[in-house]
Design a protein around this motif. Structure first.
Motif, PDB file in Angstrom:
ATOM      1  N   GLN A   1      -0.906  25.091 -18.938  1.00  0.00           N
ATOM      2  CA  GLN A   1      -1.236  24.900 -18.111  1.00  0.00           C
ATOM      3  C   GLN A   1      -2.341  23.722 -18.521  1.00  0.00           C
ATOM      4  OE1 GLN A   1      -0.609  25.341 -14.024  1.00  0.00           O
ATOM      5  NE2 GLN A   1       1.627  26.489 -14.717  1.00  0.00           N
ATOM      6  N   ALA A   2      -3.812  25.008 -18.309  1.00  0.00           N
ATOM      7  CA  ALA A   2      -5.057  24.342 -18.294  1.00  0.00           C
ATOM      8  C   ALA A   2      -5.580  23.550 -19.832  1.00  0.00           C
ATOM      9  CB  ALA A   2      -5.666  25.563 -17.766  1.00  0.00           C
ATOM     10  N   LEU A   3      -5.439  24.492 -20.797  1.00  0.00           N
ATOM     11  CA  LEU A   3      -5.899  23.897 -22.464  1.00  0.00           C
ATOM     12  C   LEU A   3      -4.497  22.409 -22.434  1.00  0.00           C
ATOM     13  CD1 LEU A   3      -6.733  27.437 -24.067  1.00  0.00           C
ATOM     14  CD2 LEU A   3      -7.794  25.693 -22.854  1.00  0.00           C
ATOM     15  N   THR A   4      -3.535  22.381 -22.622  1.00  0.00           N
ATOM     16  CA  THR A   4      -2.973  21.680 -22.498  1.00  0.00           C
ATOM     17  C   THR A   4      -2.997  20.067 -22.030  1.00  0.00           C
ATOM     18  OG1 THR A   4      -0.958  22.165 -21.903  1.00  0.00           O
ATOM     19  CG2 THR A   4      -1.851  22.773 -24.317  1.00  0.00           C
ATOM     20  N   VAL A   5      -3.648  20.587 -20.588  1.00  0.00           N
ATOM     21  CA  VAL A   5      -3.400  19.479 -19.700  1.00  0.00           C
ATOM     22  C   VAL A   5      -2.171  19.102 -18.994  1.00  0.00           C
ATOM     23  CG1 VAL A   5      -4.332  17.170 -18.683  1.00  0.00           C
ATOM     24  CG2 VAL A   5      -5.731  18.170 -20.180  1.00  0.00           C
ATOM     25  N   ASP A   6      -1.462  19.822 -19.322  1.00  0.00           N
ATOM     26  CA  ASP A   6       0.260  20.268 -18.761  1.00  0.00           C
ATOM     27  C   ASP A   6       0.942  19.294 -17.328  1.00  0.00           C
ATOM     28  OD1 ASP A   6       2.990  20.239 -19.028  1.00  0.00           O
ATOM     29  OD2 ASP A   6       3.041  22.589 -18.812  1.00  0.00           O
ATOM     30  N   LYS A   7       0.173  18.284 -16.978  1.00  0.00           N
ATOM     31  CA  LYS A   7       0.537  17.832 -15.950  1.00  0.00           C
ATOM     32  C   LYS A   7       2.254  18.087 -15.292  1.00  0.00           C
ATOM     33  CE  LYS A   7       1.332  13.602 -15.635  1.00  0.00           C
ATOM     34  NZ  LYS A   7       2.679  12.570 -14.886  1.00  0.00           N
ATOM     35  N   PRO A   8       2.317  18.514 -14.300  1.00  0.00           N
ATOM     36  CA  PRO A   8       4.384  18.079 -13.393  1.00  0.00           C
ATOM     37  C   PRO A   8       4.485  16.899 -13.898  1.00  0.00           C
ATOM     38  CG  PRO A   8       3.177  19.360 -11.642  1.00  0.00           C
ATOM     39  CD  PRO A   8       1.505  19.048 -13.071  1.00  0.00           C
ATOM     40  N   GLY A   9       6.563  17.002 -14.163  1.00  0.00           N
ATOM     41  CA  GLY A   9       6.508  16.147 -14.546  1.00  0.00           C
ATOM     42  C   GLY A   9       6.443  14.653 -13.759  1.00  0.00           C
ATOM     43  N   PRO A  10       6.951  14.505 -12.062  1.00  0.00           N
ATOM     44  CA  PRO A  10       7.072  14.258 -11.277  1.00  0.00           C
ATOM     45  C   PRO A  10       5.865  13.451 -10.803  1.00  0.00           C
ATOM     46  CG  PRO A  10       7.882  16.080 -10.255  1.00  0.00           C
ATOM     47  CD  PRO A  10       7.448  16.598 -11.970  1.00  0.00           C
ATOM     48  N   GLU A  11       4.853  13.897 -11.347  1.00  0.00           N
ATOM     49  CA  GLU A  11       3.486  13.676 -10.306  1.00  0.00           C
ATOM     50  C   GLU A  11       3.014  12.039 -11.551  1.00  0.00           C
ATOM     51  OE1 GLU A  11       2.461  14.086  -7.601  1.00  0.00           O
ATOM     52  OE2 GLU A  11       2.965  16.131  -7.497  1.00  0.00           O
ATOM     53  N   SER A  12       2.477  11.151 -11.173  1.00  0.00           N
ATOM     54  CA  SER A  12       1.580  10.107 -12.209  1.00  0.00           C
ATOM     55  C   SER A  12       0.822   9.652 -11.831  1.00  0.00           C
ATOM     56  CB  SER A  12       1.877   8.829 -11.086  1.00  0.00           C
ATOM     57  OG  SER A  12       0.977   8.990  -9.850  1.00  0.00           O
ATOM     58  N   TRP A  13       0.058   9.449 -13.231  1.00  0.00           N
ATOM     59  CA  TRP A  13      -0.888   9.748 -13.681  1.00  0.00           C
ATOM     60  C   TRP A  13      -2.177   9.455 -12.995  1.00  0.00           C
ATOM     61  CZ3 TRP A  13      -2.840  13.442 -17.544  1.00  0.00           C
ATOM     62  CH2 TRP A  13      -1.148  13.595 -18.148  1.00  0.00           C
ATOM     63  N   THR A  14      -1.999   8.445 -12.063  1.00  0.00           N
ATOM     64  CA  THR A  14      -3.320   7.570 -10.728  1.00  0.00           C
ATOM     65  C   THR A  14      -3.313   8.999 -10.204  1.00  0.00           C
ATOM     66  OG1 THR A  14      -0.603   6.619  -9.998  1.00  0.00           O
ATOM     67  CG2 THR A  14      -2.750   4.991 -11.045  1.00  0.00           C
ATOM     68  N   THR A  15      -2.250   9.696  -9.177  1.00  0.00           N
ATOM     69  CA  THR A  15      -2.103  10.871  -8.736  1.00  0.00           C
ATOM     70  C   THR A  15      -3.219  11.604  -9.297  1.00  0.00           C
ATOM     71  OG1 THR A  15       0.244   9.980  -7.975  1.00  0.00           O
ATOM     72  CG2 THR A  15      -0.975  11.671  -6.623  1.00  0.00           C
ATOM     73  N   TYR A  16      -2.556  11.993 -10.670  1.00  0.00           N
ATOM     74  CA  TYR A  16      -3.748  13.609 -11.172  1.00  0.00           C
ATOM     75  C   TYR A  16      -5.354  12.532 -11.402  1.00  0.00           C
ATOM     76  CZ  TYR A  16      -4.759  15.964 -15.653  1.00  0.00           C
ATOM     77  OH  TYR A  16      -5.248  17.055 -15.756  1.00  0.00           O
ATOM     78  N   ALA A  17      -4.969  11.331 -11.671  1.00  0.00           N
ATOM     79  CA  ALA A  17      -7.011  11.265 -11.669  1.00  0.00           C
ATOM     80  C   ALA A  17      -7.627  10.972 -10.549  1.00  0.00           C
ATOM     81  CB  ALA A  17      -6.526   9.762 -12.112  1.00  0.00           C
ATOM     82  N   TYR A  18      -6.745  10.802  -9.373  1.00  0.00           N
ATOM     83  CA  TYR A  18      -7.177  10.635  -7.895  1.00  0.00           C
ATOM     84  C   TYR A  18      -7.847  12.096  -7.313  1.00  0.00           C
ATOM     85  CZ  TYR A  18      -8.037  10.705  -3.182  1.00  0.00           C
ATOM     86  OH  TYR A  18      -7.672  11.393  -1.245  1.00  0.00           O
ATOM     87  N   PHE A  19      -6.730  12.953  -8.290  1.00  0.00           N
ATOM     88  CA  PHE A  19      -7.221  14.564  -7.726  1.00  0.00           C
ATOM     89  C   PHE A  19      -7.889  15.094  -8.740  1.00  0.00           C
ATOM     90  CE2 PHE A  19      -3.062  14.621  -5.598  1.00  0.00           C
ATOM     91  CZ  PHE A  19      -4.255  15.362  -3.852  1.00  0.00           C
ATOM     92  N   ALA A  20      -8.296  14.084  -9.826  1.00  0.00           N
ATOM     93  CA  ALA A  20      -9.678  14.887 -10.833  1.00  0.00           C
ATOM     94  C   ALA A  20     -10.823  14.100 -10.048  1.00  0.00           C
ATOM     95  CB  ALA A  20      -9.004  14.108 -11.829  1.00  0.00           C
ATOM     96  N   VAL A  21     -10.534  13.020  -9.580  1.00  0.00           N
ATOM     97  CA  VAL A  21     -12.142  12.580  -8.335  1.00  0.00           C
ATOM     98  C   VAL A  21     -12.546  13.572  -7.235  1.00  0.00           C
ATOM     99  CG1 VAL A  21     -12.953  10.915  -7.025  1.00  0.00           C
ATOM    100  CG2 VAL A  21     -11.885  10.002  -9.054  1.00  0.00           C
ATOM    101  N   ALA A  22     -11.045  13.971  -6.558  1.00  0.00           N
ATOM    102  CA  ALA A  22     -11.507  14.540  -4.983  1.00  0.00           C
ATOM    103  C   ALA A  22     -11.889  15.957  -5.858  1.00  0.00           C
ATOM    104  CB  ALA A  22     -10.001  15.423  -5.038  1.00  0.00           C
TER     105      ALA A  22
END
Lengths: 230, 410, 149
Positions: free
Chosen positions: B168-189
């Motif tokens: 999960q950590a190495l392949t940046v395997d984002k869980p399916g239902p989450e969007s990339w914007t949410t992903y980016a938001y939490f990266a910022v947080a």
């Protein structure tokens, strides 16, 4: 003889007393006219010195609001002054040779005394230059003031040159002194932004109109690039 | 021998002091929603805080000037003031969040509502800032904060599929239902949680408090480059525990109780007690640090005497600021605002405010007038510029992401 | 020119104000897609609350948590389930979705009741049965299924 830039090396520095305790910041510098020269005679501390430096419109407005808080104080806008004589040395802070207790008091100025100015009133002034002296059309302003310090007989610290260029005081971020060249992208950017900035020697051809808030540089003035080598 | 002990103690307190309420909440939230797919942010943020803190610490050691001295000296009174207001707002928000965090942790122990704890905690924080010795405060709270190692033990006891977590950590395997914007938001947080500006205000002012000189640069570097990354590992362990327990069940983390729950399930009551002690110590320590940082910033801008290295009555104005800050923070919390929500705001605004103080420090760290021979070397400058770009990008992106994702709820 | 444009400023300002009031006060009926999205989100947070409650109960049952910790977890979960129910209750249902809305509200109500019952039993000191844990687990799965996740 040593030189320093007033805004870069003195303004806003921490003032520290002889026991290492903190006194305040150098909120402004007191400049006194002495036979044609402009001599630094004291450090000014207090909101009365700090607030006017917030800009040519905002500064006076803030200062008058500050005075309004307590109109019964006659000297509210008058900052405290520390004579340059008690300054021991200037490092990253300004070290005094006295203790801080009861140190800060306003200058008592008699009638007919010397004419005094504030460095803050000189910084940021628009500069009107004769053709060829300074790149026109870039709204040149006084960015900093270079001081000469002559130890020895007179011990005076006087204005030697004006740094004139686009932007605001502090915009050079210390990159004008030639000793700082890193990190390269930041230094390069600042150097490029200030490629037209000039040093204007204090003396004939440089007139400061304190009332109107303007500096005039005539063809008689000596100007040179910021860095001697480039 | 004594010297090595001191270095060792410094590293331990740096580890224990690294994690605060922002790290606890954000890492658990992200672990529960994204598994380990955002794990890469932790090392990026930790290296960033190392670069930033090392520069600020070096300047403090050589020139005895702390962050807001430099901000005003380089940016002048007007830009410096805007900078002060911005940074102070974020630091105060973090202060509120930390006090709320202590109160929430005490609620978990006593089941007395956290609002009843808030005034007591604020009073206690103020008392410690008033009376306690600086080094004693830092050492005791930092060492107790080490109790959060319980998260690492818990993760190991939960017996996860390590290969799966690593993948999960190495392949940046984002869980399916989450969007990339949410992903980016939490990266910022997460970035904001790891690179909180107050840590650097506190670190550099602490250097002045403890009268570092150029001779202490080596020890300071060891503390930063060992202590912070090990603290960052604790962050990853918190995220890992949440990923293992909560992600499969679809639980979203909204309370401090949930953050500690995986530890209880893995280690039982004793382990949970250790970790809750860690909660109290870490958030209380961070509350002291942020409270002091509020006072440091204001005093360093205006130039009045600050610090605990002088007697209280020699720094009256500074201590008055601390009293007002503690009162205000308690007042904010007594409006019954959710401390976890305050934390969520504080980490994002930390990311936004970061360039304000980062840039002046980077410039001064290159100035031989301050540092003499200790100016930034090539490595420090390459990293410094890379992170300058990074913190600016993160700062600019933070607000649009916050609006677009409705703070990660969309 | 200058005086004319400054005359217009108050007019423009009041127009904007009126516009803002009209837009702000109008009863908005959400688009069906938005409504589905927000009800799915409410179902998810209810599932999260139910799952937390079940973990808290099973932790207490196995002696992994102390009582006050479990009570705080359950109280918070109850609040979360309640606010999930409110989230759907305060939104106008779009036409043609009334039946579905009824179903969602019913489910959310059941989630809230289940978490509350769990909290009450724990506070009252009643033994935690495997049956209750299994029921919470079934409810969680149902909620997630209905949310379409």
């Amino acid at each position: 003889m040593s030189t320093m830039d007033a805004s870069l090396h003195l303004l806003d520095r921490q003032v520290i007393d002889v026991d290492g305790r903190l006194v305040g910041k150098v909120d402004d510098l007191e400049l006194t006219e002495e036979d044609g020269a402009l001599v630094v005679t004291g450090l000014l501390l207090g909101l009365g010195a700090l607030l006017p430096r917030f800009g040519r419109r905002l500064g006076p407005w803030l200062n008058s609001r500050y005075a309004q808080i307590s109109v019964s104080h006659a000297a509210r806008r008058v900052p405290a002054v520390i004579d340059l004589d008690v300054v021991d040395r200037v490092e990253s802070g300004v070290h005094l040779r006295v203790a801080r207790e009861g140190l800060l008091r306003p200058r008592v100025q008699g009638i007919g005394g010397p004419v005094r100015h504030r460095l803050g009133a000189l910084l940021d002034l628009p500069v009107r230059a004769a053709s060829g002296q300074i790149e026109p059309g870039r709204r040149p302003r006084v960015l900093d003031v270079r001081l000469d310090h002559r130890p020895g007989e007179s011990e005076r610290c006087e204005v030697a040159a004006l740094l004139v260029g686009a932007g605001r005081p502090g915009a050079l971020l210390g990159y004008d002194r030639g000793r700082v060249g890193a990190p390269a992208p930041v230094a390069g950017l600042v150097a490029w932004l200030h490629r037209h900035s000039r040093l204007v020697d204090w003396g004939p051809g440089v007139e400061v109109d304190w009332e109107r808030g303007e500096v005039t540089v005539t063809a008689a003035a000596e100007t040179r690039p910021l860095r001697p080598t480039s | 021998m004594k010297r090595y002990l001191a270095v060792f103690l410094g590293i331990l307190t740096a580890i224990g002091g690294f994690v605060d309420i922002g790290d606890l909440v954000t890492n658990a939230q992200v672990g529960a929603r994204f598994g380990m797919s955002l794990a890469w942010v932790a090392p990026v943020g930790v290296l960033g805080i190392c670069v930033f803190a090392e520069m600020a610490g070096r300047v403090a050691a050589v020139s005895h000037r702390a962050v807001f001295d430099l901000v005003r000296e380089r940016l002048g009174p007007r830009m410096g003031f805007l900078n002060l207001v911005g940074s102070l707002a974020v630091t105060f928000l973090t202060f509120v969040a930390e006090i709320g965090g202590v109160a929430l942790a005490l609620q978990l122990v006593t089941s007395v509502h956290h609002l009843a704890w808030v005034p007591c905690v604020a009073l206690l924080v103020w008392f410690v800032l008033w009376r306690a010795k600086f080094s004693a405060m830092e050492d005791v709270l930092g060492l107790l904060g080490l109790a959060l190692i319980g998260f690492a033990v818990a993760l190991w006891q939960l017996g996860p599929d390590w290969g799966d977590l690593a993948q999960q950590a190495l392949t940046v395997d984002k869980p399916g239902p989450e969007s990339w914007t949410t992903y980016a938001y939490f990266a910022v947080a997460l970035f904001g949680a790891a690179m909180t500006p107050y840590e650097v205000f506190f670190f550099s002012s602490g250097g002045v408090e403890e009268r570092w000189t150029a001779k202490d640069i080596g020890v300071m570097r060891v503390n930063v480059f060992l202590g912070f990354p090990l603290g960052g590992l604790l962050s990853l362990a918190i995220a890992g525990c949440a990923a293992v327990v909560f992600l499969p069940l679809g639980v979203s983390v909204e309370t401090l109780g949930q953050v500690g729950l995986p530890v209880g399930l893995a280690l039982g009551k004793i382990g949970l007690a250790v970790v809750v002690l860690g909660f109290v110590a870490a958030t209380f320590g961070a509350a002291c640090e942020t409270g002091l940082s509020v006072g440091y910033s204001i005093a360093q801008y205006f130039g009045f005497q600050w610090g605990k290295y002088v007697r209280t009555r020699e720094a009256t104005a500074f201590h008055a600021v601390l009293v007002v800050a503690a009162l205000l923070a308690a007042g904010v919390l007594m409006t019954s605002v959710d401390p976890v929500l305050v934390t969520e705001f504080s980490v994002v605004f930390s990311a936004i405010a970061l360039p304000l103080t980062y840039f002046p420090i980077l410039v001064v760290a290159n100035d031989p007038d301050y540092l003499g021979e200790h100016v930034n070397g090539r490595v420090a400058n390459v990293l410094g510029v890379v992170y300058l770009v990074l913190v600016v990008v993160v700062s600019v992106a933070a607000i649009p992401l916050m609006v677009l994702t409705r703070m990660g709820t969309a | 020119m200058g005086s004319r444009s400054s005359d217009r400023r108050p007019l423009l300002g009041s127009l904007l104000l009126v516009l803002a009031l009209v837009v702000g006060c109008a009863v908005s009926e959400p688009e069906p897609a938005d409504w589905s999205e927000s009800s799915a989100r409410a179902l998810e947070s209810a599932a999260s609350a139910v799952a937390t409650a079940r973990l808290a109960l099973s932790g207490e049952k196995d002696g992994d948590l102390w009582r006050s910790y479990a009570v705080v977890l359950l109280a918070d979960a109850e609040e979360a389930a309640g606010s999930a129910a409110d989230q759907v209750a305060v939104v106008q249902t779009p036409r043609g979705r009334e039946k579905r809305a009824e179903q969602v509200r019913d489910l959310l109500g059941r989630a809230e009741d289940a978490v509350r019952a769990a909290r009450q039993e724990l506070v009252a000191g009643k033994p935690i049965t495997a049956e209750r844990l299994a029921r919470l687990e079934r409810l969680r799965q149902r909620l997630l299924r209905e949310a379409g996740r």
